[in-house]
Enzyme design. Structure first.
Site, PDB file in Angstrom:
ATOM      1  CE1 TYR A  31      -2.543  -3.399   0.637  1.00 33.51           C
ATOM      2  CE2 TYR A  31      -2.638  -2.913   2.979  1.00 33.51           C
ATOM      3  CZ  TYR A  31      -2.899  -3.761   1.913  1.00 33.51           C
ATOM      4  OH  TYR A  31      -3.494  -4.972   2.145  1.00 33.51           O
TER       5      TYR A  31
ATOM      6  CG  PHE B  65     -11.671  -7.102  -1.075  1.00 38.21           C
ATOM      7  CD1 PHE B  65     -11.071  -5.867  -0.883  1.00 38.21           C
ATOM      8  CD2 PHE B  65     -11.307  -7.833  -2.196  1.00 38.21           C
ATOM      9  CE1 PHE B  65     -10.120  -5.387  -1.786  1.00 38.21           C
ATOM     10  CE2 PHE B  65     -10.372  -7.361  -3.106  1.00 38.21           C
ATOM     11  CZ  PHE B  65      -9.773  -6.138  -2.898  1.00 38.21           C
TER      12      PHE B  65
ATOM     13  CG  LEU C 218     -17.619  -3.441   4.643  1.00 39.09           C
ATOM     14  CD1 LEU C 218     -17.339  -2.007   5.104  1.00 39.09           C
ATOM     15  CD2 LEU C 218     -19.056  -3.830   5.009  1.00 39.09           C
TER      16      LEU C 218
ATOM     17  CB  SER D  62     -14.034  -2.788  -2.574  1.00 40.73           C
ATOM     18  OG  SER D  62     -12.734  -3.237  -2.484  1.00 40.73           O
TER      19      SER D  62
HETATM   20  P1  NAP Z   1     -13.464  -3.387   2.433  1.00 41.05           P
HETATM   21  O1  NAP Z   1     -13.099  -3.439   3.853  1.00 41.05           O
HETATM   22  O2  NAP Z   1     -14.318  -4.444   1.856  1.00 41.05           O
HETATM   23  O3  NAP Z   1     -14.157  -1.990   2.084  1.00 41.05           O
HETATM   24  C1  NAP Z   1     -13.661  -0.820   2.635  1.00 41.05           C
HETATM   25  C2  NAP Z   1     -14.370   0.355   1.974  1.00 41.05           C
HETATM   26  O4  NAP Z   1     -15.765   0.323   2.267  1.00 41.05           O
HETATM   27  C3  NAP Z   1     -13.886   1.681   2.525  1.00 41.05           C
HETATM   28  O5  NAP Z   1     -12.681   2.084   1.906  1.00 41.05           O
HETATM   29  C4  NAP Z   1     -15.052   2.584   2.167  1.00 41.05           C
HETATM   30  O6  NAP Z   1     -14.989   2.855   0.777  1.00 41.05           O
HETATM   31  C5  NAP Z   1     -16.241   1.665   2.455  1.00 41.05           C
HETATM   32  N1  NAP Z   1     -16.718   1.748   3.844  1.00 41.05           N
HETATM   33  C6  NAP Z   1     -16.085   1.301   4.967  1.00 41.05           C
HETATM   34  N2  NAP Z   1     -16.832   1.519   6.066  1.00 41.05           N
HETATM   35  C7  NAP Z   1     -17.966   2.100   5.632  1.00 41.05           C
HETATM   36  C8  NAP Z   1     -19.124   2.576   6.287  1.00 41.05           C
HETATM   37  N3  NAP Z   1     -19.258   2.469   7.605  1.00 41.05           N
HETATM   38  N4  NAP Z   1     -20.105   3.141   5.541  1.00 41.05           N
HETATM   39  C9  NAP Z   1     -19.984   3.233   4.212  1.00 41.05           C
HETATM   40  N5  NAP Z   1     -18.896   2.813   3.527  1.00 41.05           N
HETATM   41  C10 NAP Z   1     -17.899   2.251   4.228  1.00 41.05           C
HETATM   42  O7  NAP Z   1     -12.168  -3.340   1.487  1.00 41.05           O
HETATM   43  P2  NAP Z   1     -10.646  -3.084   1.752  1.00 41.05           P
HETATM   44  O8  NAP Z   1     -10.405  -1.903   2.616  1.00 41.05           O
HETATM   45  O9  NAP Z   1      -9.971  -3.113   0.441  1.00 41.05           O
HETATM   46  O10 NAP Z   1     -10.224  -4.404   2.551  1.00 41.05           O
HETATM   47  C11 NAP Z   1     -10.015  -4.391   3.948  1.00 41.05           C
HETATM   48  C12 NAP Z   1      -8.552  -4.467   4.272  1.00 41.05           C
HETATM   49  O11 NAP Z   1      -8.038  -5.748   3.871  1.00 41.05           O
HETATM   50  C13 NAP Z   1      -7.666  -3.478   3.502  1.00 41.05           C
HETATM   51  O12 NAP Z   1      -7.735  -2.173   4.023  1.00 41.05           O
HETATM   52  C14 NAP Z   1      -6.337  -4.138   3.630  1.00 41.05           C
HETATM   53  O13 NAP Z   1      -5.760  -3.829   4.884  1.00 41.05           O
HETATM   54  C15 NAP Z   1      -6.686  -5.620   3.514  1.00 41.05           C
HETATM   55  N6  NAP Z   1      -6.509  -6.208   2.165  1.00 41.05           N
HETATM   56  C16 NAP Z   1      -5.644  -7.237   2.024  1.00 41.05           C
HETATM   57  C17 NAP Z   1      -5.460  -7.839   0.795  1.00 41.05           C
HETATM   58  C18 NAP Z   1      -4.489  -8.982   0.665  1.00 41.05           C
HETATM   59  O14 NAP Z   1      -4.103  -9.317  -0.455  1.00 41.05           O
HETATM   60  N7  NAP Z   1      -4.094  -9.595   1.747  1.00 41.05           N
HETATM   61  C19 NAP Z   1      -6.182  -7.399  -0.326  1.00 41.05           C
HETATM   62  C20 NAP Z   1      -7.084  -6.354  -0.147  1.00 41.05           C
HETATM   63  C21 NAP Z   1      -7.247  -5.759   1.101  1.00 41.05           C
HETATM   64  P3  NAP Z   1     -15.871   3.954   0.023  1.00 41.05           P
HETATM   65  O15 NAP Z   1     -16.245   5.012   1.015  1.00 41.05           O
HETATM   66  O16 NAP Z   1     -14.983   4.436  -1.070  1.00 41.05           O
HETATM   67  O17 NAP Z   1     -17.044   3.183  -0.505  1.00 41.05           O
END
Ligand code: NAP
Length: 311
Positions: free
Chosen positions: A59, A206, A208, A210
């Site tokens: 990141y 992921f 949520l 994303s």
């Molecule tokens: P996620 O948790 O599925 O979605 C996060 C997104 O949802 C936020 O950026 C925001 O985006 C929205 N959101 C979050 N809380 C909310 C709320 N209360 N109300 C409305 N919208 C909300 O996706 P992610 O952040 O990509 O995944 C979680 C974590 O997993 C990452 O931050 C990272 O640390 C890790 N990750 C790891 C890998 C791996 O390969 N190991 C891959 C991906 C991610 P918007 O406001 O833009 O909609």
């Protein structure tokens, strides 16, 4: 904040709601990120009792670790926090390469320690498998660092079930991070039985989808970031996914809670999952996601949500 939970067989205790930080300094994933907003959301997480923070070299690259490190230092709460990061990517050429070579991994841990301004990392994952390194040898390198006190627990991410078993030959893997959410559930069959049997905690990424499962998007939404390449957001699949979200909304409304919290609470009912790491773009979202801890699901609601996504 709820009681802390032991992460699999590790010695780490975490709150059931953690924080994912790919949108904190993750300029290569999301354009136009504001670093102060990113720092502010990490600060809010820590000040509101979140103790599990997930970052990665990828990141930024490197920038998320640096910003997390700055905020952790500023709060003076390092010893209360469980910091997870991930290594293996190599940047520089046109395409990101992956290396699990033991010597390389050991060098990368040293660099992560510097970026995070810490002398130990609570949970170090191998972010992706490479094609050549025996996986038990890669994990063996992290085990050596664990014995030296540089890391406290070992994780792997994005490994196939076979690669996971190879990685865990000596029983050293404590956490597995993989893609999992209500729209992407293959891990339930391919990984969960092995993980549960071996007391390896599954941290879903992921959660949520994303942001899609947070319930605020409609069919006119346009995405210019990493989401434009994710299958959840493509064409008819995107529309069908939105319809499923609307069905979840009915249950959420009847219960007087928000869609995001219902979805996040559902994951915490799984035997394979101890904690979740929703990402956030603002401090408000971080604080909002903590409301998940107030949601108690009945068995009937758990089944109903399950059925919506099995159709
Ligand atoms: P996620 O948790 O599925 O979605 C996060 C997104 O949802 C936020 O950026 C925001 O985006 C929205 N959101 C979050 N809380 C909310 C709320 N209360 N109300 C409305 N919208 C909300 O996706 P992610 O952040 O990509 O995944 C979680 C974590 O997993 C990452 O931050 C990272 O640390 C890790 N990750 C790891 C890998 C791996 O390969 N190991 C891959 C991906 C991610 P918007 O406001 O833009 O909609």
């Amino acid at each position: 904040m709820a009681n802390q939970i032991k992460l699999g067989k590790s010695d780490l205790y975490v709150n059931p709601i953690g924080l994912g930080t790919n949108a904190v300094g993750g300029h290569n994933l999301y354009p136009n990120l504001n670093e102060e907003t990113g720092k502010d959301l990490v600060r809010s997480a820590i000040n509101n009792g979140i103790n599990f923070i997930d970052t990665a070299l990828l990141y930024g690259p490197g920038r998320s670790e640096e910003l997390v490190g700055e905020v952790v230092k500023e709060t003076g709460k390092r010893s209360e926090l469980v910091i997870a990061t991930k290594i293996a990517p190599i940047f520089g050429g046109e395409k990101m390469k992956i290396d699990n070579n033991p010597t390389f991994l050991k060098q990368e841990v040293e660099k992560s320690l510097k970026r995070l301004q810490t002398d130990y990392i609570d949970l170090m994952y191998i972010h992706y498998p490479d094609k050549v390194t025996p996986k038990d040898e890669a994990v063996g390198a992290l085990q050596e660092l664990k014995e030296q006190g540089k890391i406290r627990a070992i994780g792997v991410s994005n490994f196939t079930p076979d690669q996971l078993e190879e990685a865990n030959k000596d029983g050293y893997v404590e956490v597995f991070q993989g893609e999992y959410n209500l729209l992407s559930r293959s891990a339930e069959e391919t990984l969960f039985p092995y993980l549960i049997e071996n007391n390896i905690s599954f941290v879903p990424y992921f959660p949520l989808a994303s942001g899609l499962l947070a319930g605020k998007y409609n069919k006119n939404a346009v995405f210019e970031d990493l989401r434009k390449d994710l299958p959840y957001f493509k064409g008819d699949v995107f529309k069908q996914n939105l319809e499923k979200v609307e069905e979840v909304r009915k249950i959420a409304n009847a219960k007087g809670v928000e869609v995001a919290h219902l979805v996040l609470a559902w994951y915490l009912t799984s035997d394979a999952i101890d904690t979740i790491i929703p990402g956030a773009k603002s401090a408000e979202q971080v604080i909002n996601n903590l409301k998940t801890l107030d949601v108690q699901l009945t068995n009937e609601e758990i089944q109903e949500i399950d059925q919506i996504f099995h159709k």
